[in-house]
Design a protein around this motif. Structure first.
Motif, short mmCIF file in Angstrom:
data_model
loop_
_atom_site.label_atom_id
_atom_site.label_comp_id
_atom_site.label_asym_id
_atom_site.label_seq_id
_atom_site.Cartn_x
_atom_site.Cartn_y
_atom_site.Cartn_z
N ALA A 13 -8.57 55.57 97.01
CA ALA A 13 -9.69 54.70 97.32
C ALA A 13 -9.85 53.64 96.24
O ALA A 13 -9.64 53.90 95.05
N LEU A 14 -10.23 52.47 96.68
CA LEU A 14 -10.41 51.35 95.78
C LEU A 14 -11.63 51.58 94.89
O LEU A 14 -12.69 51.93 95.37
N LYS A 15 -11.44 51.38 93.61
CA LYS A 15 -12.56 51.47 92.68
C LYS A 15 -13.27 50.12 92.69
O LYS A 15 -12.65 49.08 92.56
N ARG A 16 -14.56 50.16 92.86
CA ARG A 16 -15.31 48.92 92.92
C ARG A 16 -15.56 48.40 91.51
O ARG A 16 -15.87 49.15 90.59
N GLY A 17 -15.42 47.10 91.36
CA GLY A 17 -15.72 46.47 90.09
C GLY A 17 -17.19 46.17 89.99
O GLY A 17 -17.96 46.32 90.94
N LEU A 18 -17.62 45.74 88.83
CA LEU A 18 -19.02 45.38 88.64
C LEU A 18 -19.28 44.05 89.33
O LEU A 18 -18.49 43.12 89.24
N ARG A 19 -20.39 43.99 90.01
CA ARG A 19 -20.76 42.75 90.69
C ARG A 19 -21.40 41.82 89.67
O ARG A 19 -22.34 42.20 88.96
N VAL A 20 -20.91 40.60 89.60
CA VAL A 20 -21.43 39.63 88.66
C VAL A 20 -22.51 38.84 89.38
O VAL A 20 -22.28 38.28 90.45
N THR A 21 -23.69 38.82 88.81
CA THR A 21 -24.78 38.05 89.40
C THR A 21 -25.06 36.84 88.51
O THR A 21 -25.12 36.96 87.29
N ARG A 22 -25.19 35.72 89.16
CA ARG A 22 -25.51 34.49 88.42
C ARG A 22 -26.89 34.05 88.89
O ARG A 22 -27.15 33.99 90.09
N SER A 23 -27.72 33.73 87.97
CA SER A 23 -29.06 33.28 88.35
C SER A 23 -29.24 31.82 87.95
O SER A 23 -28.62 31.33 87.01
N VAL A 24 -30.06 31.18 88.68
CA VAL A 24 -30.38 29.79 88.38
C VAL A 24 -31.71 29.80 87.63
O VAL A 24 -32.66 30.48 88.04
N ALA A 25 -31.77 29.05 86.57
CA ALA A 25 -33.01 28.99 85.78
C ALA A 25 -34.12 28.40 86.63
O ALA A 25 -33.92 27.44 87.36
N CYS A 26 -35.31 28.98 86.54
CA CYS A 26 -36.43 28.52 87.34
C CYS A 26 -36.86 27.09 86.94
O CYS A 26 -37.16 26.26 87.77
#
Length: 121
Positions: A101-114
């Protein structure tokens, strides 16, 4: 009671050594022919499944060597393109059984500054 359940009871009684086989079969109203037929049928079905699983596993590993990040859905589509229709549940079971089974990588989240430029407000 269905025959399958009576066969299961007979196997349990035989394993516990409660009585000899003919007595168990007569008590559960199972013919000897049915007893041996069910036993042989199960062995042949298991053997056939093992052979199919080995063929499918070889194809799955081949797909995973080409595309190591594929999950079971993409593997299923790839096998379909190669002419082999395999149920997704079987693919998932084989991937889990053989630790492919494929090991999932960490999901990278990018946020936009308010408020990126506070001097403009």
């Amino acid at each position: 009671m269905p025959v399958g359940e009576r066969i299961a009871l007979a196997k349990q009684a035989l394993a516990q050594g409660l009585a000899p086989l003919p007595r168990i079969l007569s008590a559960l109203d199972i013919s000897r022919a049915t007893w041996y037929y069910y036993g042989r049928q199960k062995v042949e079905a298991d053997r056939k499944r093992e052979e199919e699983d080995q063929k499918t596993l070889a194809l799955i590993t081949q797909v995973l060597q080409e595309h190591p990040r594929y999950g079971y859905r993409r593997i299923q589509e790839e096998l379909k393109r190669k002419g082999m229709r395999v149920n997704g549940k079987r693919i998932r079971r084989l991937l889990n059984d053989f630790h492919l089974a494929l090991k999932r990588g960490l999901r990278v989240t990018r946020s936009v500054a308010c408020n990126p430029n506070p001097t403009l407000s």
